[in-house]
Scaffold this motif. Structure first.
Motif, PDB file in Angstrom:
ATOM      1  N   UNK A  17      61.414  26.857  35.136  1.00  0.00           N
ATOM      2  CA  UNK A  17      62.091  27.325  33.921  1.00  0.00           C
ATOM      3  C   UNK A  17      63.606  27.165  34.010  1.00  0.00           C
ATOM      4  N   UNK A  18      64.073  26.353  34.973  1.00  0.00           N
ATOM      5  CA  UNK A  18      65.522  26.237  35.167  1.00  0.00           C
ATOM      6  C   UNK A  18      66.244  25.613  33.968  1.00  0.00           C
ATOM      7  N   UNK A  61      65.725  32.733  41.742  1.00  0.00           N
ATOM      8  CA  UNK A  61      66.181  31.422  42.199  1.00  0.00           C
ATOM      9  C   UNK A  61      67.451  30.959  41.488  1.00  0.00           C
ATOM     10  N   UNK A  62      67.565  31.335  40.197  1.00  0.00           N
ATOM     11  CA  UNK A  62      68.727  30.921  39.397  1.00  0.00           C
ATOM     12  C   UNK A  62      69.284  32.127  38.661  1.00  0.00           C
ATOM     13  N   UNK A  63      70.128  32.933  39.297  1.00  0.00           N
ATOM     14  CA  UNK A  63      70.674  34.144  38.671  1.00  0.00           C
ATOM     15  C   UNK A  63      71.404  33.876  37.352  1.00  0.00           C
ATOM     16  N   UNK A 100      55.856  36.547  35.171  1.00  0.00           N
ATOM     17  CA  UNK A 100      55.999  36.331  36.618  1.00  0.00           C
ATOM     18  C   UNK A 100      56.895  35.120  36.889  1.00  0.00           C
ATOM     19  N   UNK A 101      56.704  34.068  36.110  1.00  0.00           N
ATOM     20  CA  UNK A 101      57.507  32.860  36.294  1.00  0.00           C
ATOM     21  C   UNK A 101      58.975  33.118  35.961  1.00  0.00           C
ATOM     22  N   UNK A 102      59.230  33.913  34.925  1.00  0.00           N
ATOM     23  CA  UNK A 102      60.609  34.239  34.551  1.00  0.00           C
ATOM     24  C   UNK A 102      61.267  35.074  35.646  1.00  0.00           C
ATOM     25  N   UNK A 103      60.530  36.041  36.187  1.00  0.00           N
ATOM     26  CA  UNK A 103      61.071  36.884  37.266  1.00  0.00           C
ATOM     27  C   UNK A 103      61.439  36.044  38.487  1.00  0.00           C
ATOM     28  N   UNK A 155      70.189  34.893  33.737  1.00  0.00           N
ATOM     29  CA  UNK A 155      70.385  36.220  33.141  1.00  0.00           C
ATOM     30  C   UNK A 155      71.402  36.192  32.010  1.00  0.00           C
ATOM     31  N   UNK A 156      72.176  35.114  31.914  1.00  0.00           N
ATOM     32  CA  UNK A 156      73.215  35.048  30.889  1.00  0.00           C
ATOM     33  C   UNK A 156      72.793  34.323  29.617  1.00  0.00           C
ATOM     34  N   UNK A 157      71.593  33.733  29.604  1.00  0.00           N
ATOM     35  CA  UNK A 157      71.173  33.069  28.366  1.00  0.00           C
ATOM     36  C   UNK A 157      70.853  34.145  27.334  1.00  0.00           C
ATOM     37  N   UNK A 158      71.069  33.881  26.037  1.00  0.00           N
ATOM     38  CA  UNK A 158      70.918  34.910  25.005  1.00  0.00           C
ATOM     39  C   UNK A 158      69.580  35.649  25.033  1.00  0.00           C
ATOM     40  N   UNK A 159      68.467  34.927  25.199  1.00  0.00           N
ATOM     41  CA  UNK A 159      67.146  35.561  25.139  1.00  0.00           C
ATOM     42  C   UNK A 159      66.968  36.619  26.221  1.00  0.00           C
ATOM     43  N   UNK A 160      67.423  36.308  27.442  1.00  0.00           N
ATOM     44  CA  UNK A 160      67.267  37.249  28.548  1.00  0.00           C
ATOM     45  C   UNK A 160      68.348  38.317  28.511  1.00  0.00           C
TER      46      UNK A 160
END
Length: 389
Positions: free
Chosen positions: A317-318, A347-349, A339-342, A352-357
């Motif tokens: 999901x990178x 792996x890619x902190x 689970x995949x998002x977590x 956390x800054x994309x609008x959806x998350x």
């Protein structure tokens, strides 16, 4: 005024009728609930009778307390009415459930749209061939209806599973859905082509065409199933619900950039297998277009990659960082995607800054492949509710 003793008898007699009704209709859970309510009311009325007797004796000994007699009567009446309300409220599901149980018919239906219409008319076929892996309602229906595989598999197997089931259960009637296309994800699929094979086996085949004319298809199915008296009410409710939803979404703003993820979790390996819905599919046509939202799923893969059956398979999901969706919609197995998002966040902190998350705009919603025709207003309403901004 009805005395508590008489009221108790009345409740018991009425309750027994309700319980008998539930038992005859085969409604097991409400039967148990109603039994519990009956016991509760009996105890309540018995206690009320003792209380009333004590108060009456007290009034005869103390003239001053006789002035409060009307208050005690009101208390008794109010308590009895409350008990009646509790009883009727809890036994109402019994009556409702009995009317909602669809009747089983000795027919086989090929096509999820026709199965959905039949179900909403109060009829379940003995068996069905539908796109079960993509149709959420199938999980409910398959507990009472045999699934013979998807229409594509049935066509490839030259209808052998259907023919075997029909012979084993002495079923003679088959209804086949014809669409143009039958399934946008598999344009070459035409279930009506197996009609000749079935007729050669002595089966009576009726082909019902669905050409985006819901009223025509509902009326035709209602006539075939002997439910013509229910067709207009079903259509009226559908139109009323759809009009209500469309009015609610007028002049509202919704998330612009949307990614739709679908996943399957494999317990044996602990891995999640992910897919992204490609633009132009069912969700775009029937849900996102109504909300003026855009499916940006194609940005989750490299340019030039072609979708398979309306989806792109992905391993990570990178690319969410590049896509930066305003909302992420999860269909299917929610756990697999969560689970995949977590794992991706670890792996890619930067995710956390994309609008959806960042705005916690991640939602698990029912998928839509135009199978749930009658439920469409409800599904559109759910998508609109979570995507509103």
């Amino acid at each position: 005024m009805i005395m508590p003793q008489k009221m108790a008898k009345l409740f018991i007699i009425t309750s027994l009728f309700f319980l008998l009704f539930c038992f005859i209709e085969g409604v097991r859970l409400p039967f148990v609930v109603a039994s519990g309510i009956l016991i509760l009311i009996s105890i309540l009325l018995f206690s009320l009778n003792i209380l009333r007797t004590m108060l009456t004796k007290g009034e005869s000994r103390t003239p001053a307390r006789a002035l409060n007699k009307p208050v005690h009567k009101k208390l008794a009446t109010a308590t009895a009415i409350l008990a009646a309300g509790i009883f009727l409220f809890n036994t109402a599901p019994c009556m409702a459930s009995a009317t909602q149980i669809p009747e089983k018919a000795d027919i086989i239906i090929i096509g999820d749209r026709l199965v959905d219409i039949a179900y909403n008319l109060g009829v379940l076929p003995a068996a069905m061939s539908v796109r079960c892996s993509l149709w959420p309602l199938c999980d409910t229906l398959k507990t009472s209806c045999q699934v013979l595989g998807c229409p594509n598999c049935l066509q490839k197997k030259k209808a052998k599973p259907l023919i075997s089931f029909a012979k084993a259960h002495q079923i003679k009637k088959v209804i086949i859905e014809k669409g143009n296309p039958f399934c946008a994800l598999v344009p070459e699929l035409h279930p009506e082509k197996i009609a000749g094979m079935l007729e050669n086996q002595g089966l009576s085949v009726t082909v019902v065409e669905y050409s985006h004319d819901l009223a025509k298809t509902v009326n035709q199915m209602a006539a075939i199933l002997g439910k013509a008296d229910k067709a207009q009410m079903l259509l009226d409710n559908y139109e009323k619900n759809l009009a209500k939803v469309m009015k609610n979404i007028e002049k509202k703003n919704f998330a612009k950039r949307v990614v739709i993820l679908n996943g399957v979790f494999q317990a044996s390996s602990g891995k999640s297998f992910l897919r992204v819905e490609s633009p132009g599919g069912y969700a775009d046509q029937f849900l996102l277009s109504a909300l003026k939202s855009i499916n940006v799923g194609h940005e989750m893969v490299k340019s030039g990659k072609k979708p398979a059956k309306g989806h792109y398979s992905i391993r990570k999901l990178n690319r969410l960082i590049v896509t930066a969706p305003d909302a992420i919609i999860i269909t299917g197995d929610g756990f697999a995607v969560q689970k995949a998002i977590a794992q991706a966040l670890v792996q890619s902190p930067g995710l956390a800054n994309i609008p959806a998350i960042k705005n916690q705009a991640i939602y698990n919603l029912p998928g839509f492949i135009q199978s749930s025709l009658i439920e469409y207003p409800s599904i559109l309403s759910q998508w609109a509710f979570v995507l509103e901004r």
